[in-house]
Write a protein that holds these residues in place. Structure first.
Motif, PDB file in Angstrom:
ATOM      1  N   GLN A 265      54.029  27.149 -68.724  1.00 39.21           N
ATOM      2  CA  GLN A 265      53.784  25.724 -68.499  1.00 39.21           C
ATOM      3  C   GLN A 265      54.901  24.875 -69.087  1.00 39.21           C
ATOM      4  O   GLN A 265      55.370  23.920 -68.455  1.00 39.21           O
ATOM      5  CB  GLN A 265      52.442  25.316 -69.104  1.00 39.21           C
ATOM      6  CG  GLN A 265      51.253  25.623 -68.214  1.00 39.21           C
ATOM      7  CD  GLN A 265      49.985  24.968 -68.729  1.00 39.21           C
ATOM      8  OE1 GLN A 265      49.759  24.894 -69.932  1.00 39.21           O
ATOM      9  NE2 GLN A 265      49.151  24.501 -67.822  1.00 39.21           N
TER      10      GLN A 265
ATOM     11  N   ASP B 187      48.526  18.892 -69.064  1.00 35.94           N
ATOM     12  CA  ASP B 187      47.980  20.230 -68.827  1.00 35.94           C
ATOM     13  C   ASP B 187      48.335  21.180 -69.973  1.00 35.94           C
ATOM     14  O   ASP B 187      47.497  21.988 -70.405  1.00 35.94           O
ATOM     15  CB  ASP B 187      48.522  20.803 -67.516  1.00 35.94           C
ATOM     16  CG  ASP B 187      47.924  20.131 -66.284  1.00 35.94           C
ATOM     17  OD1 ASP B 187      46.927  19.393 -66.433  1.00 35.94           O
ATOM     18  OD2 ASP B 187      48.475  20.329 -65.184  1.00 35.94           O
ATOM     19  N   SER B 188      49.579  21.095 -70.448  1.00 40.22           N
ATOM     20  CA  SER B 188      50.011  21.965 -71.546  1.00 40.22           C
ATOM     21  C   SER B 188      49.217  21.671 -72.811  1.00 40.22           C
ATOM     22  O   SER B 188      48.802  22.589 -73.531  1.00 40.22           O
ATOM     23  CB  SER B 188      51.507  21.781 -71.805  1.00 40.22           C
ATOM     24  OG  SER B 188      52.270  22.149 -70.671  1.00 40.22           O
TER      25      SER B 188
ATOM     26  N   ALA C 164      50.925  32.028 -70.819  1.00 43.75           N
ATOM     27  CA  ALA C 164      50.572  30.861 -70.009  1.00 43.75           C
ATOM     28  C   ALA C 164      51.232  29.597 -70.542  1.00 43.75           C
ATOM     29  O   ALA C 164      51.736  28.762 -69.770  1.00 43.75           O
ATOM     30  CB  ALA C 164      49.058  30.692 -69.969  1.00 43.75           C
ATOM     31  N   ILE C 165      51.269  29.457 -71.866  1.00 47.83           N
ATOM     32  CA  ILE C 165      51.850  28.257 -72.464  1.00 47.83           C
ATOM     33  C   ILE C 165      53.359  28.225 -72.268  1.00 47.83           C
ATOM     34  O   ILE C 165      53.934  27.178 -71.925  1.00 47.83           O
ATOM     35  CB  ILE C 165      51.479  28.177 -73.958  1.00 47.83           C
ATOM     36  CG1 ILE C 165      49.981  27.880 -74.083  1.00 47.83           C
ATOM     37  CG2 ILE C 165      52.303  27.116 -74.676  1.00 47.83           C
ATOM     38  CD1 ILE C 165      49.419  28.070 -75.463  1.00 47.83           C
TER      39      ILE C 165
ATOM     40  N   LYS D 270      47.476  34.100 -73.767  1.00 45.97           N
ATOM     41  CA  LYS D 270      47.528  32.675 -74.095  1.00 45.97           C
ATOM     42  C   LYS D 270      48.973  32.165 -74.146  1.00 45.97           C
ATOM     43  O   LYS D 270      49.326  31.158 -73.526  1.00 45.97           O
ATOM     44  CB  LYS D 270      46.867  32.423 -75.454  1.00 45.97           C
ATOM     45  CG  LYS D 270      45.372  32.649 -75.527  1.00 45.97           C
ATOM     46  CD  LYS D 270      44.903  32.439 -76.958  1.00 45.97           C
ATOM     47  CE  LYS D 270      43.446  32.766 -77.137  1.00 45.97           C
ATOM     48  NZ  LYS D 270      42.999  32.560 -78.543  1.00 45.97           N
TER      49      LYS D 270
ATOM     50  N   GLU E 274      46.210  20.364 -72.983  1.00 42.95           N
ATOM     51  CA  GLU E 274      44.828  20.803 -72.801  1.00 42.95           C
ATOM     52  C   GLU E 274      44.707  22.328 -72.829  1.00 42.95           C
ATOM     53  O   GLU E 274      43.716  22.865 -73.324  1.00 42.95           O
ATOM     54  CB  GLU E 274      44.275  20.246 -71.491  1.00 42.95           C
ATOM     55  CG  GLU E 274      44.080  18.735 -71.540  1.00 42.95           C
ATOM     56  CD  GLU E 274      43.574  18.161 -70.234  1.00 42.95           C
ATOM     57  OE1 GLU E 274      43.585  18.893 -69.216  1.00 42.95           O
ATOM     58  OE2 GLU E 274      43.165  16.985 -70.238  1.00 42.95           O
ATOM     59  N   THR E 275      45.716  23.024 -72.312  1.00 45.33           N
ATOM     60  CA  THR E 275      45.692  24.489 -72.327  1.00 45.33           C
ATOM     61  C   THR E 275      45.680  25.008 -73.759  1.00 45.33           C
ATOM     62  O   THR E 275      44.950  25.955 -74.092  1.00 45.33           O
ATOM     63  CB  THR E 275      46.907  25.063 -71.569  1.00 45.33           C
ATOM     64  OG1 THR E 275      46.807  24.685 -70.200  1.00 45.33           O
ATOM     65  CG2 THR E 275      46.947  26.583 -71.657  1.00 45.33           C
TER      66      THR E 275
ATOM     67  N   LEU F 197      42.101  24.459 -74.915  1.00 44.96           N
ATOM     68  CA  LEU F 197      41.129  25.305 -74.229  1.00 44.96           C
ATOM     69  C   LEU F 197      41.269  26.776 -74.619  1.00 44.96           C
ATOM     70  O   LEU F 197      40.273  27.498 -74.730  1.00 44.96           O
ATOM     71  CB  LEU F 197      41.288  25.154 -72.710  1.00 44.96           C
ATOM     72  CG  LEU F 197      40.838  23.814 -72.115  1.00 44.96           C
ATOM     73  CD1 LEU F 197      41.269  23.719 -70.656  1.00 44.96           C
ATOM     74  CD2 LEU F 197      39.322  23.655 -72.223  1.00 44.96           C
ATOM     75  N   TYR F 198      42.514  27.223 -74.825  1.00 46.34           N
ATOM     76  CA  TYR F 198      42.767  28.614 -75.194  1.00 46.34           C
ATOM     77  C   TYR F 198      42.608  28.857 -76.691  1.00 46.34           C
ATOM     78  O   TYR F 198      42.757  29.980 -77.149  1.00 46.34           O
ATOM     79  CB  TYR F 198      44.176  29.029 -74.763  1.00 46.34           C
ATOM     80  CG  TYR F 198      44.343  29.269 -73.285  1.00 46.34           C
ATOM     81  CD1 TYR F 198      43.360  28.898 -72.356  1.00 46.34           C
ATOM     82  CD2 TYR F 198      45.496  29.854 -72.789  1.00 46.34           C
ATOM     83  CE1 TYR F 198      43.535  29.107 -71.001  1.00 46.34           C
ATOM     84  CE2 TYR F 198      45.677  30.078 -71.431  1.00 46.34           C
ATOM     85  CZ  TYR F 198      44.693  29.698 -70.540  1.00 46.34           C
ATOM     86  OH  TYR F 198      44.873  29.915 -69.195  1.00 46.34           O
TER      87      TYR F 198
END
Length: 215
Positions: free
Chosen positions: A192, A98-99, A188-189, A185, A101-102, A105-106
Motif C-alpha cells: 500500500q 487506506d494505509s 500488505a502495508i 500484515k 486504516e489497514t 484493522l490488522y
C-alpha cells in the motif's frame, strides 16, 4: 460571438487544484506523524483522525471540481485533463487513509524501519505533486513549464526509490519474519505504501501531458 461571450468561462479550477493539493500535504504529514508516533496510542489515533479529516475535505474539493465542469463551457485546460487530474489527486489521499486504516484493522503493533522509509518517500512525493500542481496556472511562462516538468521527473525518481525500498523490504520480510500473520500484515502495508508513490507518479504523468499541450 455575443452568445459565446455570455457562456460560463474557466471557473476557479487552478485554485481548487491547489486547495486539494494542500489537503494532500496535510494528510501525508499527518500520516507520517502517525507512523513516527505509533507507539503512543493517543497520538497515533489523533494523527489517524487528521488523515481522515484531510481526505474528507479533499473529497469536497473533488466534488466541487466535478460540479464546476458541468457548469463551465470554456475551461482553462482540456475538460478530460481536469477530470483525470483531480481524480488522480484524490486517489493519493484515498491510499493514505487506506494505509492508516489497514494498520489499525490488522492490529500492527510496531512500525518497521522499512515502513518509516516508505512513509518518508511517500510524503516527499506528495509535496512534489503539490508543487507541480501549483505551477499549472503559469504554463504560459517558459520557466514555470520547465519547473513543472523537472518536478515531475523528481516524482518519477522518488517512485523508483520507493520501489527499490519495497523490494528490499519484501526480501527481508520473507527471509527473516517467522510469524506468518505478521508477514501477511507487513506485506500488505508495504504494498500500500509503495502504491502511494505510484499514484503520485500517475499525477506527474498527467501534469507532463498538460504542460506539453498547453505551454
Amino acid at each position: 460571438m455575443i452568445f459565446r461571450k455570455l457562456l460560463p468561462r474557466e471557473g476557479n479550477f487552478f485554485e481548487l487544484f491547489n486547495e486539494h493539493g494542500a489537503r494532500i500535504v496535510e494528510g501525508a504529514r499527518a500520516f507520517t506523524a502517525m507512523v513516527e508516533n505509533y507507539a503512543d496510542i493517543e497520538e497515533r489515533e489523533r494523527h489517524a483522525s487528521a488523515v481522515i479529516h484531510a481526505e474528507r475535505q479533499a473529497d469536497k474539493v473533488t466534488a466541487e471540481v466535478n460540479r464546476l465542469l458541468h457548469k463551465t463551457f470554456i475551461t482553462p485546460i482540456d475538460r478530460e485533463q481536469i477530470h483525470s487530474l483531480i481524480n488522480a489527486m484524490d486517489d493519493i489521499l484515498d491510499l493514505l487513509q487506506d494505509s492508516s486504516e489497514t494498520m489499525s484493522l490488522y492490529d500492527v503493533q510496531a512500525m518497521t524501519p522499512e515502513v518509516v522509509r516508505l512513509t518518508h518517500l511517500s510524503v516527499k512525493c506528495c509535496e512534489r505533486v503539490v508543487h507541480a500542481v501549483s505551477l499549472l496556472n503559469q504554463l504560459s511562462k517558459h520557466d514555470a513549464a520547465e519547473a513543472a516538468i523537472k518536478t515531475c521527473e523528481e516524482i518519477d525518481q522518488l517512485e523508483s526509490d520507493a520501489d527499490r525500498v519495497m523490494r528490499a523490504a519484501m526480501s527481508k520480510l520473507f527471509r527473516e519474519q517467522e510469524d506468518v500473520r505478521e508477514l501477511i500484515k507487513l506485506k500488505a502495508i508495504y504494498e500500500q505504501l509503495e502504491s502511494i508513490s505510484d499514484r503520485c507518479e500517475d499525477v506527474a504523468n498527467l501534469i507532463e501531458g498538460i504542460v506539453l499541450e498547453n505551454s
